[in-house]
Motif scaffolding. Structure first.
Motif, PDB file in Angstrom:
ATOM      1  N   ARG B  88      75.163  24.074  19.181  1.00  0.00           N
ATOM      2  CA  ARG B  88      76.264  23.550  19.984  1.00  0.00           C
ATOM      3  C   ARG B  88      76.036  22.067  20.286  1.00  0.00           C
ATOM      4  O   ARG B  88      76.928  21.232  20.119  1.00  0.00           O
ATOM      5  CB  ARG B  88      76.362  24.355  21.279  1.00  0.00           C
ATOM      6  CG  ARG B  88      77.596  24.118  22.072  1.00  0.00           C
ATOM      7  CD  ARG B  88      77.562  24.977  23.330  1.00  0.00           C
ATOM      8  NE  ARG B  88      76.342  24.719  24.093  1.00  0.00           N
ATOM      9  CZ  ARG B  88      76.162  23.652  24.838  1.00  0.00           C
ATOM     10  NH1 ARG B  88      77.124  22.763  24.950  1.00  0.00           N
ATOM     11  NH2 ARG B  88      75.034  23.463  25.479  1.00  0.00           N
ATOM     12  N   ARG B  91      76.456  19.958  17.161  1.00  0.00           N
ATOM     13  CA  ARG B  91      77.851  19.643  16.853  1.00  0.00           C
ATOM     14  C   ARG B  91      78.396  18.572  17.783  1.00  0.00           C
ATOM     15  O   ARG B  91      79.144  17.699  17.382  1.00  0.00           O
ATOM     16  CB  ARG B  91      78.714  20.905  16.980  1.00  0.00           C
ATOM     17  CG  ARG B  91      78.415  21.972  15.945  1.00  0.00           C
ATOM     18  CD  ARG B  91      79.580  22.934  15.823  1.00  0.00           C
ATOM     19  NE  ARG B  91      79.846  23.653  17.050  1.00  0.00           N
ATOM     20  CZ  ARG B  91      79.329  24.847  17.347  1.00  0.00           C
ATOM     21  NH1 ARG B  91      78.539  25.453  16.480  1.00  0.00           N
ATOM     22  NH2 ARG B  91      79.613  25.435  18.479  1.00  0.00           N
ATOM     23  N   ARG B  92      77.980  18.678  19.042  1.00  0.00           N
ATOM     24  CA  ARG B  92      78.516  17.764  20.039  1.00  0.00           C
ATOM     25  C   ARG B  92      78.007  16.339  19.788  1.00  0.00           C
ATOM     26  O   ARG B  92      78.762  15.379  19.894  1.00  0.00           O
ATOM     27  CB  ARG B  92      78.077  18.251  21.424  1.00  0.00           C
ATOM     28  CG  ARG B  92      78.636  17.461  22.582  1.00  0.00           C
ATOM     29  CD  ARG B  92      77.966  17.888  23.874  1.00  0.00           C
ATOM     30  NE  ARG B  92      76.550  17.532  23.846  1.00  0.00           N
ATOM     31  CZ  ARG B  92      75.610  18.143  24.580  1.00  0.00           C
ATOM     32  NH1 ARG B  92      75.923  19.149  25.377  1.00  0.00           N
ATOM     33  NH2 ARG B  92      74.358  17.752  24.512  1.00  0.00           N
ATOM     34  N   LEU B 108      95.270  17.835  28.188  1.00  0.00           N
ATOM     35  CA  LEU B 108      94.559  16.619  28.588  1.00  0.00           C
ATOM     36  C   LEU B 108      95.296  15.415  28.008  1.00  0.00           C
ATOM     37  O   LEU B 108      95.826  15.486  26.905  1.00  0.00           O
ATOM     38  CB  LEU B 108      93.122  16.643  28.063  1.00  0.00           C
ATOM     39  CG  LEU B 108      92.224  17.767  28.566  1.00  0.00           C
ATOM     40  CD1 LEU B 108      90.837  17.652  27.950  1.00  0.00           C
ATOM     41  CD2 LEU B 108      92.128  17.741  30.083  1.00  0.00           C
ATOM     42  N   ASP B 112      91.523  11.446  28.066  1.00  0.00           N
ATOM     43  CA  ASP B 112      90.587  12.525  28.374  1.00  0.00           C
ATOM     44  C   ASP B 112      90.316  13.405  27.164  1.00  0.00           C
ATOM     45  O   ASP B 112      89.248  14.011  27.071  1.00  0.00           O
ATOM     46  CB  ASP B 112      91.095  13.356  29.559  1.00  0.00           C
ATOM     47  CG  ASP B 112      90.867  12.618  30.875  1.00  0.00           C
ATOM     48  OD1 ASP B 112      90.096  11.640  30.859  1.00  0.00           O
ATOM     49  OD2 ASP B 112      91.457  13.017  31.892  1.00  0.00           O
ATOM     50  N   LEU B 116      86.470  13.689  26.757  1.00  0.00           N
ATOM     51  CA  LEU B 116      85.878  15.009  27.005  1.00  0.00           C
ATOM     52  C   LEU B 116      84.506  15.156  26.345  1.00  0.00           C
ATOM     53  O   LEU B 116      83.594  15.751  26.915  1.00  0.00           O
ATOM     54  CB  LEU B 116      86.835  16.085  26.489  1.00  0.00           C
ATOM     55  CG  LEU B 116      86.382  17.538  26.678  1.00  0.00           C
ATOM     56  CD1 LEU B 116      86.223  17.854  28.161  1.00  0.00           C
ATOM     57  CD2 LEU B 116      87.381  18.499  26.049  1.00  0.00           C
ATOM     58  N   LEU B 117      84.354  14.581  25.138  1.00  0.00           N
ATOM     59  CA  LEU B 117      83.081  14.775  24.420  1.00  0.00           C
ATOM     60  C   LEU B 117      81.903  14.134  25.130  1.00  0.00           C
ATOM     61  O   LEU B 117      80.894  14.816  25.361  1.00  0.00           O
ATOM     62  CB  LEU B 117      83.200  14.299  22.974  1.00  0.00           C
ATOM     63  CG  LEU B 117      83.817  15.381  22.101  1.00  0.00           C
ATOM     64  CD1 LEU B 117      85.270  15.159  21.916  1.00  0.00           C
ATOM     65  CD2 LEU B 117      83.060  15.525  20.824  1.00  0.00           C
ATOM     66  N   MET B 119      81.783  13.494  28.188  1.00  0.00           N
ATOM     67  CA  MET B 119      81.638  14.257  29.439  1.00  0.00           C
ATOM     68  C   MET B 119      80.829  15.522  29.188  1.00  0.00           C
ATOM     69  O   MET B 119      79.943  15.870  29.966  1.00  0.00           O
ATOM     70  CB  MET B 119      83.011  14.635  30.004  1.00  0.00           C
ATOM     71  CG  MET B 119      83.767  13.476  30.630  1.00  0.00           C
ATOM     72  SD  MET B 119      85.393  14.029  31.150  1.00  0.00           S
ATOM     73  CE  MET B 119      86.182  12.480  31.556  1.00  0.00           C
ATOM     74  N   LEU B 120      81.163  16.215  28.092  1.00  0.00           N
ATOM     75  CA  LEU B 120      80.419  17.440  27.774  1.00  0.00           C
ATOM     76  C   LEU B 120      78.946  17.135  27.534  1.00  0.00           C
ATOM     77  O   LEU B 120      78.079  17.963  27.812  1.00  0.00           O
ATOM     78  CB  LEU B 120      81.002  18.109  26.524  1.00  0.00           C
ATOM     79  CG  LEU B 120      82.367  18.774  26.661  1.00  0.00           C
ATOM     80  CD1 LEU B 120      82.881  19.233  25.315  1.00  0.00           C
ATOM     81  CD2 LEU B 120      82.286  19.953  27.624  1.00  0.00           C
ATOM     82  N   ASN B 125      82.296  10.539  34.238  1.00  0.00           N
ATOM     83  CA  ASN B 125      83.703  10.422  33.862  1.00  0.00           C
ATOM     84  C   ASN B 125      84.057   8.971  33.551  1.00  0.00           C
ATOM     85  O   ASN B 125      84.787   8.682  32.617  1.00  0.00           O
ATOM     86  CB  ASN B 125      84.595  10.918  35.002  1.00  0.00           C
ATOM     87  CG  ASN B 125      84.541  12.431  35.139  1.00  0.00           C
ATOM     88  OD1 ASN B 125      83.803  13.095  34.414  1.00  0.00           O
ATOM     89  ND2 ASN B 125      85.303  12.964  36.076  1.00  0.00           N
ATOM     90  N   ARG B 129      85.305   7.629  29.962  1.00  0.00           N
ATOM     91  CA  ARG B 129      86.656   7.099  29.759  1.00  0.00           C
ATOM     92  C   ARG B 129      86.606   5.679  29.199  1.00  0.00           C
ATOM     93  O   ARG B 129      87.444   5.295  28.384  1.00  0.00           O
ATOM     94  CB  ARG B 129      87.433   7.125  31.074  1.00  0.00           C
ATOM     95  CG  ARG B 129      87.762   8.539  31.501  1.00  0.00           C
ATOM     96  CD  ARG B 129      88.928   8.597  32.473  1.00  0.00           C
ATOM     97  NE  ARG B 129      89.246  10.000  32.736  1.00  0.00           N
ATOM     98  CZ  ARG B 129      89.051  10.597  33.924  1.00  0.00           C
ATOM     99  NH1 ARG B 129      88.579   9.915  34.954  1.00  0.00           N
ATOM    100  NH2 ARG B 129      89.346  11.869  34.069  1.00  0.00           N
ATOM    101  N   ARG B 164      88.281  10.757  18.884  1.00  0.00           N
ATOM    102  CA  ARG B 164      87.478  11.838  19.448  1.00  0.00           C
ATOM    103  C   ARG B 164      86.268  12.140  18.564  1.00  0.00           C
ATOM    104  O   ARG B 164      85.165  12.368  19.046  1.00  0.00           O
ATOM    105  CB  ARG B 164      88.336  13.098  19.599  1.00  0.00           C
ATOM    106  CG  ARG B 164      87.546  14.285  20.127  1.00  0.00           C
ATOM    107  CD  ARG B 164      88.442  15.464  20.413  1.00  0.00           C
ATOM    108  NE  ARG B 164      88.979  16.039  19.184  1.00  0.00           N
ATOM    109  CZ  ARG B 164      89.861  17.047  19.158  1.00  0.00           C
ATOM    110  NH1 ARG B 164      90.306  17.558  20.287  1.00  0.00           N
ATOM    111  NH2 ARG B 164      90.298  17.510  18.012  1.00  0.00           N
TER     112      ARG B 164
END
Ligand SMILES: Nc1ncnc2c1ncn2[C@@H]1O[C@H](COP(=O)(O)OP(=O)(O)OP(=O)(O)O)[C@@H](O)[C@H]1O
Ligand SMILES: [Mg+2]
Lengths: 394, 240
Positions: B88, B91-92, B108, B112, B116-117, B119-120, B125, B129, B164
């Motif tokens: 996981r 991949r991230r 979203l 965002d 999001l990536l 952030m994960l 935040n 951003r 992304r």
């Protein structure tokens, strides 16, 4: 990190709010059902409180006067008055009947009381207590009768002189207080044909065929010497049991204390209704859970692709499960708020007293949250099964 | 991930993949060998059923090969049955994905979706951003930063999807038919962007495609047929 659940809800808020409202009405019904039960218990307590009695003396072997019929001679109270620890004692009768006013007809419980004695309503919201021994009435406001109105009980008219509040029978019928003598007569009163027939039968009995006897017997038949219970107030310094024990032993009567009476009303009389309501609560809980589960499942199934993408780009299973669970709980919260508000709005419109306890709301709240969490499990399992490879496709 | 540590790009050695077992077994990949250098964009083409998606899924750490060895960046991710533990996180952090459809998260906004990536991955935040906006800027969609995906054109959506894929600065981007729904001008624009990003961030990029419009732009192409790869020089035509 941003709240995925929150963003999703904001995105599809229409669906959420409408489902939440539907669920809310259901929760409102659930809270009301609980309120109906609480109202019944509270009515019973108020009934006991307002009777002003410490002890109830009833016919031996009965659960009277509210749960079972009980009949006592109306002179029994004199003997009780002389027992140690008794401050006052008064006869009382209870009779469920229709009371008329003009064209209207209200189902009530007519209570025969001794003016000034125990059994008299504890407080009035308008007017005065009964002072004359005939043809005056104090009525509960739920009857809808007004001060000064004439109401008809059997063949006699009574003037409403006072109004009370929250005086209802264990069956929820509002009470009408009238003087004991009138009540005894109303309980006993027969129609004219019945009286004539009875007289004929008595006159035909050879045993009464002696000078003076027939008249005496006929006279005695015109009078009802029975009441349903004797209400007793005890002197300070005595415990209810201290006073009750000798009455039980020497007068061979059943005596109940306040606590025992409450037990009879709540545990015996209301018990079946309580089970009935409990059954409703269980069904409503299951239906609510099914609705939440179905909605959350549908919403989740509509997001399978997004969930696959989220997984592919490295979102934890925990985060995805959390998102779904938060949405379920969010739905429950909307539902709870809507339910609480609607229950508060419609509770006073119910014919019987509905008592919404903050504690019940709190319990309901936790039940809703729990149900929502459980209901989201199916959707969470489906979401966790989603293969991130699906995002890449064929 | 600093570009300088991305010394290997993508290295695939004798990868084999069999779906199922016994009579119903399908040998989707027989022997695949590929190498993509950092900063390079390579085409992967082949007929339907030749195993392109299977290869991307293996490389993308969502299915496990049956044999062979795969290296992403400076890290061996699979070696004959051994694989790294946290797929996981792999991949991230190490792989950017671009699909035929952009698959943005509909609830979203554009920023965002990209943010999001990071952030994960545990970034704040604000920082996430900021990074997202930089990339949206580079991809010329910053003016739509507050829009929801449904309000974007297909080309804009695809650029957001590329942003992304790039935002965590992965050493590798896997693109599965990224230009299929786009007209030839937009398709070429996407390829130009991928080439720019490859150069700028020293990313190794594989583009699976059928798209005749973009095939001539690759300098190197791998053909895959019956689960075997053959390398070929491409035309390397300019895309502007
Ligand atoms: N999950 C699976 N189980 C069994 N066989 C599979 C599975 N996925 C793919 N295959 C088979 O493996 C072979 C390669 O499939 P793959 O999806 O990699 O082809 P592809 O090159 O992506 O084709 P297309 O261009 O049509 O997308 C095909 O014969 C396919 O039927
Ligand atoms: Mg494919």
């Amino acid at each position: 990190m941003i709240s995925l659940a929150g963003r999703d809800v904001l995105h599809a808020w229409g669906k959420f709010v409408f489902t939440g409202m539907g669920l809310g009405l259901l929760i409102g019904v659930t809270l009301t059902m609980a309120g109906v039960y609480r109202g019944m218990v509270d009515d019973a307590k108020v009934l006991l409180n307002n009777s002003g009695a410490d002890l109830w003396v009833v016919q031996q072997g009965t659960l009277g006067p509210y749960a079972e019929p009980s009949s006592l001679h109306d002179d029994v109270y004199r003997g009780i008055l002389s027992m140690p620890g008794v401050a006052s004692a008064a006869n009382v009768t209870y009779l469920t009947m229709q009371v008329g006013e003009g064209k209207r007809d209200v189902r009530t419980m007519v209570v025969g009381i001794v003016p000034g004695g125990p059994g008299e309503p504890g407080y009035l919201i308008a007017g005065r207590q009964i002072t004359r021994s005939h043809y005056e009435a104090v009525v509960d406001e739920k009857t809808g009768f007004k001060l000064g109105q004439k109401i008809r009980i059997r063949r006699n008219d009574y003037t409403v002189v006072g109004l009370t509040r929250r005086m209802v029978s264990s069956g929820g019928d509002p009470m009408v207080f009238i003087p004991l003598k009138d009540a005894q007569e109303a309980q006993f009163l027969k129609d004219n044909d019945a009286i004539i027939n009875e007289r004929k039968r008595t006159a035909a009995n050879p045993a009464f065929n002696k000078p003076g006897v027939l008249d005496a017997v006929l006279e005695s038949q015109n009078h009802n010497p029975f009441v349903n219970a004797v209400l007793v107030q005890i002197r300070p310094g005595f415990t209810p049991e201290q006073v009750a024990e000798p009455i039980r032993r020497w007068k061979r009567l059943q005596v109940y204390s306040r606590a025992q009476m409450e037990d009879i009303l709540v545990a015996k009389l209301i018990a079946t209704s309580a089970k009935q309501i409990g059954m409703f609560l269980v069904i409503l809980a299951i239906v609510s859970a099914a609705i939440v589960a179905f909605i959350i499942y549908t919403l989740t199934m509509g997001k399978i692709r997004e969930i696959a993408v989220l997984k592919l780009i490295g979102t934890r299973n925990r985060t995805i499960a959390g998102m779904i669970m938060q949405q379920a709980v969010g739905l429950g919260l909307i539902g709870f708020i809507v339910g609480k508000i609607s229950a508060t709005i419609w509770a006073p419109m119910f014919p019987k007293y509905v008592l919404l306890l903050p504690d019940d709301s709190l319990r309901g709240f936790f039940a809703v949250v729990l149900i929502c969490i459980l209901a989201s499990i199916m959707a969470i399992r489906a979401a966790l099964k989603v293969d991130p490879a699906e995002a890449i496709g064929g | 991930m600093e570009p300088s540590t991305n010394t290997q790009g993508i290295l695939i050695e004798a990868v084999r993949k069999v779906y199922g077992e016994g009579d119903t077994a399908v040998e989707a990949l027989k022997e695949v060998n590929m190498q993509v250098m950092p900063g390079e964009v390579v085409g992967l083409i082949g007929p339907s059923g030749s195993g392109k998606s299977t290869l991307l899924k293996s490389l993308g750490a969502v299915i496990e090969p049956s044999a062979g060895r795969m290296t992403l960046g400076n890290q061996v991710i699979y070696d004959n049955g051994w694989k790294i533990k946290d797929l996981r996180a792999l991949r991230r952090d190490k792989i950017g994905f671009v699909f035929q459809a952009p698959y943005l998260i509909p609830f979203l906004d554009v920023t965002d979706n990209v943010a999001l990536l990071p952030m994960l991955a545990g970034k704040s935040n604000k920082e996430s951003r900021q990074r997202a906006l930089e990339l949206l800027e580079a991809l010329d969609v910053a003016h739509r930063a507050k829009a929801m995906p449904s309000e974007l054109s297909g080309g804009e959506q695809q650029r957001v999807a590329i942003a992304r894929a790039l935002v965590n600065r992965p050493p590798v981007i896997l693109a599965d038919e990224p230009t299929a729904p786009l007209d030839s001008q937009r398709a070429l624009a996407v390829i130009r962007i991928l080439n720019q990003m490859a150069e700028q961030y020293q990313t190794a990029i594989i583009v699976v495609t059928h798209d005749e419009k973009i095939i001539p732009t690759f300098k190197r192409i791998y053909h895959i047929r019956d689960g075997r790869t053959h390398e070929e020089a491409g035309e390397g035509r300019p895309f502007d």
